[in-house]
Design a protein around this motif. Structure first.
Motif, short mmCIF file in Angstrom:
data_model
loop_
_atom_site.label_atom_id
_atom_site.label_comp_id
_atom_site.label_asym_id
_atom_site.label_seq_id
_atom_site.Cartn_x
_atom_site.Cartn_y
_atom_site.Cartn_z
N ASP A 187 0.84 -1.19 0.00
CA ASP A 187 0.00 0.00 0.00
C ASP A 187 0.88 1.25 0.00
O ASP A 187 1.08 1.90 1.01
N TYR A 188 1.43 1.56 -1.15
CA TYR A 188 2.22 2.77 -1.29
C TYR A 188 2.06 3.33 -2.69
O TYR A 188 1.31 2.79 -3.50
N ASP A 189 2.74 4.44 -2.96
CA ASP A 189 2.40 5.23 -4.13
C ASP A 189 2.98 4.74 -5.46
O ASP A 189 2.67 5.30 -6.50
N LEU A 190 3.84 3.75 -5.42
CA LEU A 190 4.51 3.35 -6.65
C LEU A 190 4.32 1.85 -6.89
O LEU A 190 4.77 1.03 -6.10
N GLY A 191 3.62 1.52 -7.97
CA GLY A 191 3.49 0.12 -8.34
C GLY A 191 2.27 -0.59 -7.81
O GLY A 191 2.07 -1.77 -8.10
N MET A 192 1.44 0.07 -7.00
CA MET A 192 0.18 -0.55 -6.58
C MET A 192 -0.64 -0.91 -7.81
O MET A 192 -0.57 -0.25 -8.84
N SER A 193 -1.43 -1.97 -7.71
CA SER A 193 -2.23 -2.37 -8.86
C SER A 193 -3.48 -3.10 -8.41
O SER A 193 -3.55 -3.63 -7.30
N ALA A 194 -4.48 -3.11 -9.26
CA ALA A 194 -5.72 -3.84 -9.00
C ALA A 194 -6.31 -4.26 -10.33
O ALA A 194 -6.12 -3.59 -11.35
N ARG A 195 -7.01 -5.39 -10.31
CA ARG A 195 -7.70 -5.87 -11.52
C ARG A 195 -9.19 -5.97 -11.23
O ARG A 195 -9.61 -6.49 -10.20
N TYR A 196 -9.97 -5.47 -12.19
CA TYR A 196 -11.42 -5.54 -12.12
C TYR A 196 -11.96 -6.20 -13.39
O TYR A 196 -11.31 -6.19 -14.43
N VAL A 197 -13.16 -6.77 -13.26
CA VAL A 197 -13.84 -7.35 -14.41
C VAL A 197 -15.22 -6.72 -14.54
O VAL A 197 -15.92 -6.54 -13.54
N HIS A 198 -15.60 -6.38 -15.77
CA HIS A 198 -16.92 -5.81 -15.99
C HIS A 198 -17.98 -6.89 -15.74
O HIS A 198 -17.86 -8.01 -16.23
N PRO A 199 -19.03 -6.57 -14.98
CA PRO A 199 -19.99 -7.60 -14.58
C PRO A 199 -20.80 -8.19 -15.72
O PRO A 199 -21.28 -9.34 -15.62
N LEU A 200 -20.96 -7.45 -16.80
CA LEU A 200 -21.78 -7.94 -17.93
C LEU A 200 -20.94 -8.36 -19.12
O LEU A 200 -21.16 -9.42 -19.71
N HIS A 201 -19.96 -7.55 -19.47
CA HIS A 201 -19.23 -7.78 -20.72
C HIS A 201 -17.97 -8.62 -20.53
O HIS A 201 -17.42 -9.13 -21.51
N GLY A 202 -17.51 -8.77 -19.29
CA GLY A 202 -16.44 -9.72 -19.00
C GLY A 202 -15.02 -9.27 -19.31
O GLY A 202 -14.08 -10.02 -19.04
N PHE A 203 -14.84 -8.07 -19.83
CA PHE A 203 -13.46 -7.62 -20.08
C PHE A 203 -12.84 -7.16 -18.76
O PHE A 203 -13.53 -6.81 -17.81
N SER A 204 -11.52 -7.18 -18.70
CA SER A 204 -10.84 -6.77 -17.47
C SER A 204 -10.34 -5.35 -17.58
O SER A 204 -10.06 -4.84 -18.67
N LEU A 205 -10.23 -4.69 -16.43
CA LEU A 205 -9.70 -3.34 -16.34
C LEU A 205 -8.63 -3.36 -15.25
O LEU A 205 -8.93 -3.65 -14.09
N ASP A 206 -7.39 -3.11 -15.64
CA ASP A 206 -6.27 -3.12 -14.71
C ASP A 206 -5.85 -1.69 -14.40
O ASP A 206 -5.69 -0.86 -15.31
N VAL A 207 -5.67 -1.40 -13.11
CA VAL A 207 -5.29 -0.07 -12.66
C VAL A 207 -3.90 -0.15 -12.02
O VAL A 207 -3.67 -0.98 -11.13
N PHE A 208 -2.99 0.70 -12.47
CA PHE A 208 -1.62 0.75 -11.93
C PHE A 208 -1.33 2.15 -11.40
O PHE A 208 -1.84 3.14 -11.93
N VAL A 209 -0.48 2.22 -10.38
CA VAL A 209 -0.05 3.52 -9.86
C VAL A 209 1.37 3.79 -10.34
O VAL A 209 2.33 3.15 -9.89
N LYS A 210 1.50 4.69 -11.28
CA LYS A 210 2.77 5.22 -11.78
C LYS A 210 3.66 4.21 -12.49
O LYS A 210 4.37 4.57 -13.44
N ARG A 211 3.67 2.95 -12.05
CA ARG A 211 4.58 1.96 -12.62
C ARG A 211 3.80 0.71 -12.99
O ARG A 211 2.90 0.28 -12.26
N VAL A 212 4.16 0.09 -14.13
CA VAL A 212 3.42 -1.06 -14.63
C VAL A 212 4.22 -2.33 -14.45
O VAL A 212 5.32 -2.48 -14.99
N LEU A 213 3.67 -3.25 -13.65
CA LEU A 213 4.26 -4.57 -13.45
C LEU A 213 5.72 -4.50 -13.03
O LEU A 213 6.55 -5.30 -13.46
N ASN A 214 6.04 -3.53 -12.18
CA ASN A 214 7.41 -3.33 -11.69
C ASN A 214 8.42 -3.14 -12.82
O ASN A 214 9.59 -3.49 -12.69
N LYS A 215 7.95 -2.54 -13.91
CA LYS A 215 8.83 -2.29 -15.04
C LYS A 215 8.85 -0.79 -15.33
O LYS A 215 9.35 -0.02 -14.51
#
Length: 228
Positions: free
Chosen positions: A86-114
């Motif tokens: 729980d800090y400002d760099l690299g936090m992430s979460a994944r969500y799925v749309h309840p009807l359409h099934g696509f995913s939405l990924d949220v990143f804070v400043k950095r993507v997948l530690n890259k």
């Protein structure tokens, strides 16, 4: 996992703007990378996931509230995963749309530690015309050059990832921007040098697929030079 078209992304983002107003949220700015960016640019017909970056923990919390808070007739995204830290760099979460099934990924400043969403990337990002009226859910598309760099680092060995990179190359890219941005990132985080072989591999695959492109050759020469 479902797919989402350009039209559906636009529709869903308008719904999130409406939801943000009803919730009286503070403005949240999101930066699209990956397939969602390419779909909005018309460079692919649909994508299985939408990847967005926000600039800090407060923006991350606003995004969580926007996606998770139930309101009548408006989407409530289903949380699938959240990083344990729980800090400002690299936090992430994944969500799925309840009807359409696509995913939405949220990143804070950095993507997948890259790669990081740098200040220069933010300065190059553009607001699509479809969302110019948004006041609270503010959409930005990172530049094609920056998507190329992100995808060169984070993509898997999948046909569609290579197809995305080919589509970007065929639009015409400014490879000096790509090189300068990589230099910028390496100057701030030397550990990113470990990603250079991966970018070399992707660039080599592209060259084999689409033949001689002067910019790609220039990029490859630079990558080999810094790889030692």
């Amino acid at each position: 996992m479902g797919e989402v078209t350009r039209e559906k992304i636009i529709s869903e983002f308008h719904l999130l703007e409406e939801k943000a107003k009803l919730l009286n949220l503070e403005p949240v700015g999101v930066y699209l990378i990956g397939g969602g960016n390419l779909a909005l640019r018309g460079l692919k017909s649909a994508t299985k996931d939408i990847d967005i970056i926000v600039l800090g923990r407060e923006q991350f919390s606003l995004m969580q509230n926007l996606l998770e808070t139930p309101l009548p007739k408006l989407p409530v995204y289903l949380g699938q995963y959240r990083s344990q830290w729980d800090y400002d760099l690299g936090m992430s979460a994944r969500y799925v749309h309840p009807l359409h099934g696509f995913s939405l990924d949220v990143f804070v400043k950095r993507v997948l530690n890259k790669l990081y969403l740098s200040e220069s990337m933010v300065s190059r990002a553009e607001v699509p015309g479809e969302f110019s009226s948004h006041e609270l859910f503010r959409i930005h598309l990172v530049s094609k050059e920056d998507i190329f760099l992100f995808k060169s680092v984070t993509s898997m060995e999948r046909v569609r990832d290579l197809e995305d990179l080919i589509a970007l190359v065929e639009t015409g890219l400014d490879y000096e921007i790509i090189i300068n941005e990589l230099e910028n990132q390496l100057s701030k985080d030397e550990s990113l040098r470990s990603l250079v072989p991966r970018i070399i591999h992707r660039t080599d695959l592209l060259t084999k697929q689409i033949g001689t492109v002067r910019g790609l050759i220039h990029l490859m020469e630079y990558l080999k030079e810094i790889s030692g």
